[in-house]
Design an enzyme around this catalytic site. Structure first.
Site, PDB file in Angstrom:
ATOM      1  N   GLU A 155       0.718  -1.276   0.063  1.00  0.00           N
ATOM      2  CA  GLU A 155      -0.094   0.069  -0.020  1.00  0.00           C
ATOM      3  C   GLU A 155       0.730   1.357  -0.117  1.00  0.00           C
ATOM      4  O   GLU A 155       0.363   2.236  -0.882  1.00  0.00           O
ATOM      5  CB  GLU A 155      -0.889  -0.014   1.203  1.00  0.00           C
ATOM      6  N   TYR A 213      -6.637   6.797   3.927  1.00  0.00           N
ATOM      7  CA  TYR A 213      -6.869   5.509   3.049  1.00  0.00           C
ATOM      8  C   TYR A 213      -6.065   4.396   3.373  1.00  0.00           C
ATOM      9  O   TYR A 213      -6.497   3.375   3.180  1.00  0.00           O
ATOM     10  CB  TYR A 213      -6.495   6.171   1.622  1.00  0.00           C
ATOM     11  N   ASP A 250     -10.047   4.589  -3.287  1.00  0.00           N
ATOM     12  CA  ASP A 250      -8.805   5.150  -4.490  1.00  0.00           C
ATOM     13  C   ASP A 250      -9.619   5.411  -5.794  1.00  0.00           C
ATOM     14  O   ASP A 250     -10.642   5.586  -5.773  1.00  0.00           O
ATOM     15  CB  ASP A 250      -7.707   3.830  -4.560  1.00  0.00           C
ATOM     16  N   CYS A 264     -13.747  -1.586 -15.645  1.00  0.00           N
ATOM     17  CA  CYS A 264     -14.392  -0.158 -15.493  1.00  0.00           C
ATOM     18  C   CYS A 264     -13.212   0.604 -15.456  1.00  0.00           C
ATOM     19  O   CYS A 264     -12.973   1.576 -14.673  1.00  0.00           O
ATOM     20  CB  CYS A 264     -15.204   0.097 -14.089  1.00  0.00           C
ATOM     21  N   CYS A 310     -18.528  -2.486 -20.366  1.00  0.00           N
ATOM     22  CA  CYS A 310     -19.706  -2.555 -19.765  1.00  0.00           C
ATOM     23  C   CYS A 310     -20.238  -4.075 -20.025  1.00  0.00           C
ATOM     24  O   CYS A 310     -21.033  -4.526 -19.085  1.00  0.00           O
ATOM     25  CB  CYS A 310     -20.683  -1.557 -20.028  1.00  0.00           C
ATOM     26  N   CYS A 370     -19.352  -6.440 -17.059  1.00  0.00           N
ATOM     27  CA  CYS A 370     -19.345  -5.907 -15.882  1.00  0.00           C
ATOM     28  C   CYS A 370     -20.304  -6.793 -14.854  1.00  0.00           C
ATOM     29  O   CYS A 370     -21.508  -6.675 -15.518  1.00  0.00           O
ATOM     30  CB  CYS A 370     -19.395  -4.401 -15.909  1.00  0.00           C
ATOM     31  N   CYS A 409     -26.091  -0.195 -13.238  1.00  0.00           N
ATOM     32  CA  CYS A 409     -25.211   0.888 -13.315  1.00  0.00           C
ATOM     33  C   CYS A 409     -26.113   1.858 -13.876  1.00  0.00           C
ATOM     34  O   CYS A 409     -26.549   1.916 -15.048  1.00  0.00           O
ATOM     35  CB  CYS A 409     -24.071   0.382 -14.320  1.00  0.00           C
TER      36      CYS A 409
END
Length: 351
Positions: free
Chosen positions: A48, A131, A149, A201, A208, A211, A217
């Site tokens: 991270e 975060y 994020d 995405c 799409c 997805c 969506c």
């Protein structure tokens, strides 16, 4: 959207993640996780910190080198500062490397080598912000924390058809991401949303059709998904200029400086030079007939572009000027230099 619909979204995401999760060197796969394999908080934390403002592709090799050389947080805590800074060279944002060492030493000395397992506890560590604390708490300890994020922001903006531009819309996007965060498998859920943003995405030409969230969506239904999230236009970056002086002594040693711990490139090796400004003043480290090699370094930092003229001269038989030192020929590794300084070396070498 009602609470049970949020649950449906998380269920769809996790089912997709169980099949399509990216294989990453710091990640415990969903199948291993369900078999009882527990993530190593050290590896999660290290990844991270490295991933802050850096891509997965850029981080992988660094992560392998760090964990091979320092496999535990105690090993990293015992490392020499210059060795860690050298291994970090090229990743940028060098304050992260300094905080990496501070954090490893604090975890080792104050926590017995065990990372705090809560968001608030993780926030007490150097270099760990909201975060990063949420990501570690979620991924390493399966806490129901909201991880936000750039990938998650994009998924939330599109799924809920949010047109308010970033960064102003961050609080709203975070609230939406929190509503979707489940109590069960929150770590896998966080990684699922990030993977969805990274692989399906995507910023341009979202896929799409494959997805798992396609049926609900709102951005896709409105035909606006590809243009989201909107962003407030950035101001153009200014350009600064400077000089870098590359010199060697009779034994092939290099005249170098260790930059101050605070500030840009803090703690890193570099060439002596001038200030970086619109009108820099030449500041050679010793009197000599300095030769301009006729090429300049061009490098972009977060807030400005830099043009750096490279000058060279043989070093006379004198002691290193105050604040500078000689790096012996056999101790010099170009890979230990931050990118902008390595660019100057490459130009000197090619010259």
């Amino acid at each position: 959207m009602q609470k049970n619909e949020h649950k449906v979204v998380s269920t769809a995401l996790l089912a997709w993640y169980d099949v399509h999760a990216r294989e990453l060197p710091w990640r415990v796969s969903p199948s291993d996780r369900q078999a009882g394999v527990v993530p190593d908080p050290y590896r999660v934390w290290l990844s991270e910190i490295m991933l802050q403002q850096t891509t997965v592709a850029a981080v992988k090799d660094y992560f392998h080198r760090f964990t091979s050389r320092w496999p535990t947080v105690q090993d990293l805590a015992a490392a020499r500062d210059e060795d860690v800074m050298g291994e970090w060279a090229g990743l940028g944002y060098y304050a992260r490397a300094r905080n990496l060492l501070k954090c490893a030493r604090q975890v080792t000395q104050a926590h017995g080598g065990i990372f705090p397992d809560t968001h608030d506890g993780l926030l007490t560590l150097p270099g760990v912000g909201p975060y990063t604390a949420a990501a570690i708490a979620s991924i390493a300890f399966d806490r129901s924390e909201t991880v936000l994020d750039g990938n998650v922001e994009r998924v939330m903006a599109r799924f809920h058809d949010i047109h308010d531009p970033l960064p102003g819309s961050k609080p709203r996007l975070r609230d939406l991401a929190e509503e979707h965060t489940p109590l069960a498998r929150p770590g896998d859920h966080a990684q699922a949303v990030m993977d969805l943003g990274a692989t399906v995405c995507t910023p341009k030409s979202p896929a799409c059709g494959i997805c798992p969230l396609m049926p609900d969506c709102q951005g896709r239904l409105a035909g606006t998904a590809a243009e989201l999230p909107k962003k407030t236009p950035k101001k153009p970056k200014p350009t600064r200029y400077g000089y870098a002086y590359v010199a060697r002594d009779a034994g092939g040693g290099w005249l170098m400086e260790r930059r101050p711990d605070k500030g840009l490139l803090g703690g890193m090796l570099g060439w002596p030079g001038s200030d970086w400004s619109e009108k820099p003043s030449p500041n050679p480290p010793f009197e000599a007939d300095w030769h301009d090699i006729g090429a300049e370094v061009r490098h972009t930092f977060t807030h400005f572009h830099l043009h750096l003229r490279v000058l060279t001269a043989p070093m006379p038989d004198i002691a290193a000027p105050a604040g500078l030192h000689i790096v012996a020929k056999h101790d010099f590794r170009p890979s230990d230099l931050p990118t902008v300084m390595r660019k100057a070396y490459d130009l000197w070498r090619d010259h």
